[in-house]
Design a protein around this motif. Structure first.
Motif, PDB file in Angstrom:
ATOM      1  N   LEU A  33     -71.269  42.339  42.198  1.00 28.59           N
ATOM      2  CA  LEU A  33     -71.099  41.555  41.236  1.00 28.59           C
ATOM      3  C   LEU A  33     -71.812  41.850  39.916  1.00 28.59           C
ATOM      4  O   LEU A  33     -71.279  41.231  38.679  1.00 28.59           O
ATOM      5  CB  LEU A  33     -71.905  40.256  41.641  1.00 28.59           C
ATOM      6  CG  LEU A  33     -71.315  39.303  42.713  1.00 28.59           C
ATOM      7  CD1 LEU A  33     -71.935  38.013  43.029  1.00 28.59           C
ATOM      8  CD2 LEU A  33     -69.757  39.188  42.530  1.00 28.59           C
ATOM      9  N   ILE A  34     -72.701  42.616  39.765  1.00 30.65           N
ATOM     10  CA  ILE A  34     -73.221  43.375  38.686  1.00 30.65           C
ATOM     11  C   ILE A  34     -72.184  44.147  37.994  1.00 30.65           C
ATOM     12  O   ILE A  34     -71.930  44.071  36.542  1.00 30.65           O
ATOM     13  CB  ILE A  34     -74.539  44.081  38.744  1.00 30.65           C
ATOM     14  CG1 ILE A  34     -75.819  42.889  39.222  1.00 30.65           C
ATOM     15  CG2 ILE A  34     -75.178  44.724  37.524  1.00 30.65           C
ATOM     16  CD1 ILE A  34     -76.033  41.905  38.065  1.00 30.65           C
ATOM     17  N   LYS A  35     -71.527  44.937  38.842  1.00 27.56           N
ATOM     18  CA  LYS A  35     -70.383  45.926  38.258  1.00 27.56           C
ATOM     19  C   LYS A  35     -69.229  45.146  37.674  1.00 27.56           C
ATOM     20  O   LYS A  35     -68.914  45.294  36.717  1.00 27.56           O
ATOM     21  CB  LYS A  35     -70.040  46.867  39.483  1.00 27.56           C
ATOM     22  CG  LYS A  35     -68.918  47.674  39.178  1.00 27.56           C
ATOM     23  CD  LYS A  35     -68.305  48.619  40.468  1.00 27.56           C
ATOM     24  CE  LYS A  35     -67.507  49.627  39.941  1.00 27.56           C
ATOM     25  NZ  LYS A  35     -66.181  49.228  39.487  1.00 27.56           N
ATOM     26  N   ASP A  36     -69.081  44.101  38.252  1.00 33.14           N
ATOM     27  CA  ASP A  36     -67.819  43.102  37.916  1.00 33.14           C
ATOM     28  C   ASP A  36     -68.292  42.552  36.385  1.00 33.14           C
ATOM     29  O   ASP A  36     -67.446  42.557  35.584  1.00 33.14           O
ATOM     30  CB  ASP A  36     -67.599  41.962  38.969  1.00 33.14           C
ATOM     31  CG  ASP A  36     -66.810  40.619  38.169  1.00 33.14           C
ATOM     32  OD1 ASP A  36     -65.457  41.186  38.586  1.00 33.14           O
ATOM     33  OD2 ASP A  36     -67.302  39.978  37.916  1.00 33.14           O
ATOM     34  N   PHE A  37     -69.606  42.207  36.419  1.00 39.51           N
ATOM     35  CA  PHE A  37     -69.990  41.766  35.046  1.00 39.51           C
ATOM     36  C   PHE A  37     -69.891  42.823  34.060  1.00 39.51           C
ATOM     37  O   PHE A  37     -69.465  42.542  32.764  1.00 39.51           O
ATOM     38  CB  PHE A  37     -71.465  41.390  35.033  1.00 39.51           C
ATOM     39  CG  PHE A  37     -72.422  41.045  33.907  1.00 39.51           C
ATOM     40  CD1 PHE A  37     -72.002  40.131  33.038  1.00 39.51           C
ATOM     41  CD2 PHE A  37     -72.991  41.948  33.612  1.00 39.51           C
ATOM     42  CE1 PHE A  37     -72.571  39.965  31.763  1.00 39.51           C
ATOM     43  CE2 PHE A  37     -74.027  42.034  32.307  1.00 39.51           C
ATOM     44  CZ  PHE A  37     -73.710  40.843  31.332  1.00 39.51           C
ATOM     45  N   PHE A  38     -70.317  43.789  34.200  1.00 40.17           N
ATOM     46  CA  PHE A  38     -70.120  44.908  33.511  1.00 40.17           C
ATOM     47  C   PHE A  38     -69.010  45.329  33.148  1.00 40.17           C
ATOM     48  O   PHE A  38     -68.575  45.714  31.912  1.00 40.17           O
ATOM     49  CB  PHE A  38     -70.851  46.100  34.010  1.00 40.17           C
ATOM     50  CG  PHE A  38     -72.388  46.284  33.704  1.00 40.17           C
ATOM     51  CD1 PHE A  38     -73.305  46.027  32.409  1.00 40.17           C
ATOM     52  CD2 PHE A  38     -73.486  46.435  34.726  1.00 40.17           C
ATOM     53  CE1 PHE A  38     -74.356  46.055  32.170  1.00 40.17           C
ATOM     54  CE2 PHE A  38     -74.723  46.342  34.450  1.00 40.17           C
ATOM     55  CZ  PHE A  38     -75.179  46.111  33.190  1.00 40.17           C
ATOM     56  N   GLU A  39     -67.813  45.255  33.999  1.00 40.63           N
ATOM     57  CA  GLU A  39     -66.385  45.649  33.743  1.00 40.63           C
ATOM     58  C   GLU A  39     -65.805  44.614  32.920  1.00 40.63           C
ATOM     59  O   GLU A  39     -64.943  44.877  31.935  1.00 40.63           O
ATOM     60  CB  GLU A  39     -66.022  45.556  35.150  1.00 40.63           C
ATOM     61  CG  GLU A  39     -65.870  46.823  35.821  1.00 40.63           C
ATOM     62  CD  GLU A  39     -65.294  47.021  37.469  1.00 40.63           C
ATOM     63  OE1 GLU A  39     -64.820  45.805  37.647  1.00 40.63           O
ATOM     64  OE2 GLU A  39     -65.272  47.845  38.029  1.00 40.63           O
ATOM     65  N   ARG A  40     -66.345  43.340  33.044  1.00 42.58           N
ATOM     66  CA  ARG A  40     -65.748  42.413  32.160  1.00 42.58           C
ATOM     67  C   ARG A  40     -66.483  42.088  30.851  1.00 42.58           C
ATOM     68  O   ARG A  40     -65.836  41.729  29.652  1.00 42.58           O
ATOM     69  CB  ARG A  40     -66.054  40.744  32.843  1.00 42.58           C
ATOM     70  CG  ARG A  40     -65.132  40.629  34.069  1.00 42.58           C
ATOM     71  CD  ARG A  40     -65.282  39.274  34.399  1.00 42.58           C
ATOM     72  NE  ARG A  40     -66.414  39.111  35.118  1.00 42.58           N
ATOM     73  CZ  ARG A  40     -67.605  38.240  34.780  1.00 42.58           C
ATOM     74  NH1 ARG A  40     -67.622  37.857  33.670  1.00 42.58           N
ATOM     75  NH2 ARG A  40     -68.868  38.410  35.290  1.00 42.58           N
ATOM     76  N   ILE A  41     -67.395  42.597  30.420  1.00 34.61           N
ATOM     77  CA  ILE A  41     -68.019  42.549  29.151  1.00 34.61           C
ATOM     78  C   ILE A  41     -68.095  43.913  28.418  1.00 34.61           C
ATOM     79  O   ILE A  41     -68.223  44.142  27.226  1.00 34.61           O
ATOM     80  CB  ILE A  41     -69.674  42.157  29.133  1.00 34.61           C
ATOM     81  CG1 ILE A  41     -70.631  43.028  29.829  1.00 34.61           C
ATOM     82  CG2 ILE A  41     -69.757  40.652  30.071  1.00 34.61           C
ATOM     83  CD1 ILE A  41     -71.403  44.052  28.944  1.00 34.61           C
ATOM     84  N   TYR A  42     -68.029  45.147  28.962  1.00 29.97           N
ATOM     85  CA  TYR A  42     -67.972  46.299  28.392  1.00 29.97           C
ATOM     86  C   TYR A  42     -67.354  46.555  27.055  1.00 29.97           C
ATOM     87  O   TYR A  42     -67.761  46.842  26.126  1.00 29.97           O
ATOM     88  CB  TYR A  42     -67.532  47.361  29.608  1.00 29.97           C
ATOM     89  CG  TYR A  42     -68.110  48.695  28.947  1.00 29.97           C
ATOM     90  CD1 TYR A  42     -69.384  49.515  29.236  1.00 29.97           C
ATOM     91  CD2 TYR A  42     -67.052  49.793  28.230  1.00 29.97           C
ATOM     92  CE1 TYR A  42     -69.631  50.776  28.750  1.00 29.97           C
ATOM     93  CE2 TYR A  42     -67.452  50.712  27.750  1.00 29.97           C
ATOM     94  CZ  TYR A  42     -68.871  51.432  27.968  1.00 29.97           C
ATOM     95  OH  TYR A  42     -69.032  52.613  27.757  1.00 29.97           O
TER      96      TYR A  42
END
Length: 154
Positions: A70-79
């Protein structure tokens, strides 16, 4: 002027929920007046939250030697939406690691380097069996981040 601290933490267990609550509690210390603390689960946080924040504190579990999905998903969406607008953003990271946390730290720190965010201290890795002292460390991390933000250090 009020500054905003965004805390994004993965909390899949009661222990990790306690850690996130400790970070929020520390950041919300009564002696810190001019910092608005926003806590979000990774799926709730998006680019608009990061763009509105003056600093970001990330909490992740170690999953298979890597950051939480879920942290990886967060970074993918905000990067990409945040890449150029948040350069120099102050940040901090804590990891709840059942093993050593090195893979988790390395994977997240690569992303933070790519974003050009500025860590305020070395990553806090909470290793091994759950220790009640982890709660104090997380509370101190939240307080340090918010106090530094209020003082204009970050």
């Amino acid at each position: 002027m009020t500054k905003q601290l965004l805390i994004v933490a993965n909390t899949p267990s009661p222990n990790t929920q306690e850690l996130a609550e400790a970070v929020v509690r520390g950041a919300s210390h009564p002696d810190i007046d001019n910092v608005e603390v926003i806590f979000k689960q990774p799926l709730q946080a998006g680019p608009e939250d990061v763009l509105a924040a003056d600093a970001v504190l990330i909490g992740s579990t170690e999953n298979f030697g890597y950051m939480a999905g879920l942290i990886k998903d967060f970074f993918e969406r905000i990067y990409y939406p945040c890449l150029e607008q948040t350069e120099g953003r102050s940040c901090a990271l804590y990891i709840r690691a059942g093993n050593d946390g090195r893979g988790t730290r390395a994977s997240i720190e690569k992303i933070l380097t790519g974003l050009r965010w500025r860590p305020i201290q070395p990553t806090l890795i909470l290793r091994g069996d759950f220790d009640p002292g982890f709660i104090d460390q997380c509370e101190e991390l939240g307080m340090t981040m918010a106090a530094g933000l209020e003082a204009g250090i970050y």
